[in-house]
Design an enzyme around this catalytic site. Structure first.
Site, short mmCIF file in Angstrom:
data_model
loop_
_atom_site.label_atom_id
_atom_site.label_comp_id
_atom_site.label_asym_id
_atom_site.label_seq_id
_atom_site.Cartn_x
_atom_site.Cartn_y
_atom_site.Cartn_z
N GLU A 114 0.97 -1.26 -0.06
CA GLU A 114 -0.01 0.07 0.08
C GLU A 114 0.85 1.08 0.02
O GLU A 114 1.93 1.14 0.38
CB GLU A 114 -0.92 0.08 1.21
CG GLU A 114 -0.19 -0.20 2.48
CD GLU A 114 -1.27 -0.76 3.58
OE1 GLU A 114 -1.89 -1.78 3.35
OE2 GLU A 114 -1.06 -0.41 4.98
N LYS A 116 2.45 4.73 1.35
CA LYS A 116 2.51 5.23 2.76
C LYS A 116 2.14 6.67 2.74
O LYS A 116 2.94 7.42 1.91
CB LYS A 116 4.19 5.07 2.92
CG LYS A 116 4.37 5.53 4.45
CD LYS A 116 5.79 5.18 4.92
CE LYS A 116 6.03 5.44 6.25
NZ LYS A 116 5.86 6.94 6.40
N ASP A 118 1.61 10.24 3.79
CA ASP A 118 2.43 11.04 4.68
C ASP A 118 1.40 12.11 5.52
O ASP A 118 1.13 13.02 5.16
CB ASP A 118 3.33 12.00 3.72
CG ASP A 118 4.64 12.56 4.40
OD1 ASP A 118 4.63 12.25 5.54
OD2 ASP A 118 4.93 13.52 3.86
N TYR A 225 -5.38 1.35 7.82
CA TYR A 225 -4.79 0.14 7.35
C TYR A 225 -4.39 -0.93 8.45
O TYR A 225 -3.58 -1.88 8.20
CB TYR A 225 -3.48 0.65 6.69
CG TYR A 225 -2.61 1.71 7.68
CD1 TYR A 225 -1.97 1.30 8.90
CD2 TYR A 225 -2.58 2.96 7.34
CE1 TYR A 225 -1.37 2.10 9.66
CE2 TYR A 225 -1.68 3.70 8.00
CZ TYR A 225 -1.46 3.39 9.17
OH TYR A 225 -0.43 4.21 10.04
N LYS A 314 11.04 3.84 0.93
CA LYS A 314 10.71 5.44 0.84
C LYS A 314 11.22 5.90 -0.53
O LYS A 314 12.30 5.33 -0.98
CB LYS A 314 11.77 6.15 1.98
CG LYS A 314 11.11 5.98 3.46
CD LYS A 314 9.87 6.59 3.58
CE LYS A 314 9.56 7.35 4.96
NZ LYS A 314 10.61 8.00 5.63
N CYS A 408 10.54 48.97 -10.44
CA CYS A 408 10.57 47.82 -11.14
C CYS A 408 11.84 47.45 -11.95
O CYS A 408 12.37 48.31 -12.39
CB CYS A 408 9.32 47.92 -12.07
SG CYS A 408 9.22 46.62 -13.47
N CYS A 411 11.27 47.71 -15.74
CA CYS A 411 10.82 49.05 -16.41
C CYS A 411 11.23 50.27 -15.84
O CYS A 411 11.09 51.55 -16.08
CB CYS A 411 9.49 49.24 -16.94
SG CYS A 411 8.17 49.50 -15.53
N CYS A 426 4.55 46.71 -9.88
CA CYS A 426 4.96 47.72 -10.63
C CYS A 426 3.91 48.50 -11.47
O CYS A 426 2.80 48.27 -11.63
CB CYS A 426 5.69 47.05 -11.73
SG CYS A 426 5.81 47.89 -13.18
N CYS A 432 5.50 48.76 -19.07
CA CYS A 432 6.37 47.95 -18.64
C CYS A 432 6.50 46.63 -19.51
O CYS A 432 5.57 45.99 -19.83
CB CYS A 432 5.73 47.35 -17.20
SG CYS A 432 7.08 46.06 -16.59
C1 9MJ Z 1 1.12 4.59 6.31
N1 9MJ Z 1 1.71 5.57 7.03
O1 9MJ Z 1 0.47 4.73 5.24
C2 9MJ Z 1 1.33 1.56 8.13
N2 9MJ Z 1 1.20 3.28 6.84
O2 9MJ Z 1 1.75 -0.18 9.44
C3 9MJ Z 1 0.63 2.30 6.21
N3 9MJ Z 1 1.65 3.06 8.05
C4 9MJ Z 1 2.06 1.03 9.24
N4 9MJ Z 1 0.85 1.12 7.10
C5 9MJ Z 1 2.29 -0.57 10.83
N5 9MJ Z 1 -0.07 1.96 5.32
C6 9MJ Z 1 2.70 0.39 11.36
C7 9MJ Z 1 2.52 1.50 10.67
#
Ligand code: 9MJ
Length: 677
Positions: A114, A116, A118, A225, A314, A408, A411, A426, A432
């Site tokens: 899946e 990850k 942020d 998840y 990552k 500016c 010009c 400006c 200009c």
């Molecule tokens: C994120 N951040 O999308 C886990 N995570 O699974 C996914 N983090 C995770 N899985 C076990 N898709 C610990 C963290």
């Protein structure tokens, strides 16, 4: 009466939960946002009349009343682990080898994979199917109690569906989609407030608000998840089955999750998601591989911080450090000065970056960026790189503060900055060259005069050689003049002249938009054309009349008056007309046709009518219907089994309409308000 009200309130709650599930979890709503709003409003009214009917898990109760003084702490019943990181293919291969070795398997392992996200990890506890508590990960053992805030996230259900366990701790990630993040930052910038450095900080900052009303106003979403504690139900045998189970309880899971075989499958998934990264509606920083079978997970167990059965792979960092060599000011179409940092070139996110935008003077001051500073820059997707922050310990003694230039840079006209306005401009206007060049670019653009083939590079040459200074000059270009330009063959010159010639015949709204009057966009241009009918009437109108036009406020009205009062503009308009630019008189029809000015594209099949019927009815409402997506597309109508247009539309941020929404639109002539819910 009371019994009837109680029954209806219960029914409304069930309906709203059901439609939330269709919308957030299945991504397949059955009703329009407007219909959902009506259900919600009816429930709210009923509860207002009968306060004793208000239940804590009613959808109207997402926002608790009081802000808290501080966050309480929650001790996780099972620790919330983080993930081991991998930064290379090599790392991933080692992980797979180690895992197979520990499990003593020869062949390929199946991995649940899946993206990850942020965002911010949370755990959400449901007792007998009802939302009870939520906490952040914290140090993994103890987290902050964010029950009131997570409750405001609309995609977190307050009541689970189906056969629910006595206790369920669902783990997931709260995040802010890219579009919401951009909007939030744009609003903050307009107010002169601090912006968030990235969607992750925005999500964390939003969830860590003591006042849940603030959290409620932030565009947060969730994907689940994982599992913490569970009582009264056996956990599924596989991670992939767990995701299906979570989804059937009404918990939203990431639609990109998949299962692959072996390390090669993992790496292929990594490349596939990586290629689509910039077009996903949310920010991800890698992908996660999890051994799919729970029995295997249990055998592998956990190290101190992270399970041994999972790995976060990552993406290469798209942040880097570099040095600010200088700050220059770019001049836009309306004269706005945008400071741009010239950087020591640095390789980041797959490209070499040597410029980063600083937005405006307030932003420079807030971040305290000085020439000579070492800064962290970030490149997100294909947007212009930004300076995230200065590295203060690397500031040289002779770092130079950046000041707003008095004149500016292009010009030499005085730079003006209204009090409270973040933007400095400006004052040179048509004197200009930079403003003129940007004006020409806008004038020729697709939504304006639509001069095909007149790109930035070519315009640059035309302006630099003094062949073109104003839009009117375009209509006096000759084949001989074009022939002298770089990379301009006879055929391209002829094509360009033909495109310029075609653009002579246009419409009043397009022409008004093309004029580039500050703050006059397409919608305002259309409203002005309908209100005044002719350019002469608009140019001669007094400011009060201009202000009576729908959607035109005092600021725009003043801007319009100033534009037409300027003799240089009058002269250019006169030349354009003398050189054959013309349009049919504007009838006030578009004002009464509700969809005038909107372009629709369709994908997939509709149940209730054929495409031809839909097209005919949309056209009857004044809309344009096109076969392919472009910058002009206003809405994508999405039927069953949609094609790749859907993904492209999402990437382009084009609004979509499903069949019920389309039918509602055809019935009422009104576009559904795209309310976030
Ligand atoms: C994120 N951040 O999308 C886990 N995570 O699974 C996914 N983090 C995770 N899985 C076990 N898709 C610990 C963290």
């Amino acid at each position: 009466m009371r019994a009837r009200a109680a029954a209806r309130a219960e029914e409304l709650r069930r309906l709203i939960e059901h439609h939330n599930y269709r919308y957030y979890v299945l991504d397949d709503p059955e009703i329009t946002d407007a219909e959902w709003d009506r259900l919600f409003a009816e429930l709210g009214a009923l509860e207002a009349d009968h306060p004793e009917l208000v239940a804590p898990d009613s959808p109207t109760q997402r926002i608790g009343a009081r802000p808290a003084d501080a966050f309480g702490q929650i001790v996780h019943r099972l620790p919330m682990l983080s993930l081991e990181n991998a930064f290379s293919e090599e790392d991933v291969r080692e992980f797979d080898l180690r895992t197979r070795d520990r499990l003593k398997v020869q062949g390929d392992i199946e991995y649940a994979v899946e993206p990850k996200l942020d965002g911010l990890a949370v755990t959400v506890i449901y007792e007998r199917g009802r939302y009870a508590r939520a906490a952040t990960r914290g140090d993994g053992v103890r987290g902050e109690d964010v029950t009131a805030n997570v409750r405001t996230v609309r995609s977190v259900p307050l009541v689970l569906r189906g056969d629910v366990p006595a206790l369920l701790e669902a783990r997931g990630e709260v995040f802010m989609p890219r579009a919401g993040f951009e909007r939030l930052n744009a609003e903050a910038r307009a107010r002169g407030e601090k912006t968030f450095a990235n969607p992750r900080n925005a999500a964390a900052g939003s969830l860590r608000q003591l006042d849940p009303r603030i959290t409620a106003a932030r565009p947060l979403e969730v994907f689940f998840y994982g599992l913490g504690e569970i009582e009264g139900s056996t956990p599924p045998e596989r991670q992939s089955a767990l995701l299906a189970q979570l989804r059937s309880w009404g918990l939203r899971v990431c639609p990109e999750a998949s299962i692959v075989r072996g390390v090669e499958g993992c790496l292929e998934y990594f490349r596939r998601i990586g290629a689509r990264r910039a077009s996903l509606p949310y920010q991800i920083d890698g992908v996660v591989y999890k051994v799919d079978r729970r029995a295997d997970q249990d055998r592998l167990g956990s190290a101190v911080r992270a399970p041994r059965w999972a790995l976060a792979h990552k993406f290469p960092a798209d942040e880097a450090r570099t040095v600010v060599r200088g700050v220059e000011f770019q001049v836009g179409r309306t004269g706005a000065l945008t400071p741009v940092a010239r950087l020591e070139p640095v390789f980041v996110g797959g490209v070499t970056v040597s410029n980063a935008t600083l937005h405006n003077m307030d932003e420079i001051e807030r971040k305290d960026v000085r020439i000579g500073d070492t800064v962290v820059i970030r490149r997100a997707g294909d947007v212009i790189p930004e300076i995230v922050r200065v590295v203060p310990e690397r500031r040289p003694a002779d770092a130079i503060r950046v000041g707003l230039p008095a004149r500016c840079p292009v010009c030499g006209s005085p730079v003006m900055r209204e009090a409270q306005d973040a933007v400095a401009r400006c004052s040179g206007r048509r004197r200009c060259a930079a403003q003129n060049r940007e004006w020409l670019r806008h004038f020729a653009s697709r939504r304006a005069m639509d001069i095909d083939g007149l790109g930035e590079q070519l315009l640059g040459q035309l302006v630099a050689r003094g062949l073109v200074a104003t839009p009117a000059d375009l209509y006096a270009l000759s084949a001989e003049e074009l022939a002298g330009l770089e990379r301009m063959g006879e055929k391209s010159a002829r094509n360009l002249l033909e495109a310029i010639d075609r653009s002579r015949s246009t419409t009043l709204p397009r022409f008004l938009f093309a004029l580039g009057i500050p703050d006059v966009g397409e919608v305002t241009a259309l409203a002005l054309a309908s209100e005044f009918g002719t350019l002469e009437a608009l140019a001669a109108a007094d400011i009060e009349h201009v202000q009576r036009t729908p959607n035109v406020g005092p600021v725009i009205a003043l801007s319009i008056r100033e534009f037409f009062a300027d003799p240089v503009n009058q002269q250019i308009i006169g030349e354009l007309r003398a050189r054959g630019v013309h349009w049919a008189p504007q009838e006030s029809v578009p004002a009464t046709k509700p969809l005038a000015g909107s372009t629709f594209v369709m994908t997939g099949t509709l149940a209730a009518m054929t495409r031809e019927e839909v097209e005919e009815r949309l056209r009857a409402l004044g809309a344009k219907v096109s076969g392919s997506l472009s910058g002009k597309t206003g809405y994508l109508v999405v039927g069953a089994d949609p094609g790749s247009k859907l993904q492209r539309a999402q990437a382009l941020g084009i609004a979509t309409l499903d069949e019920p929404q389309l039918l509602e639109l055809l019935r009422t002539g009104r576009l559904p308000a795209r309310t976030l819910r």
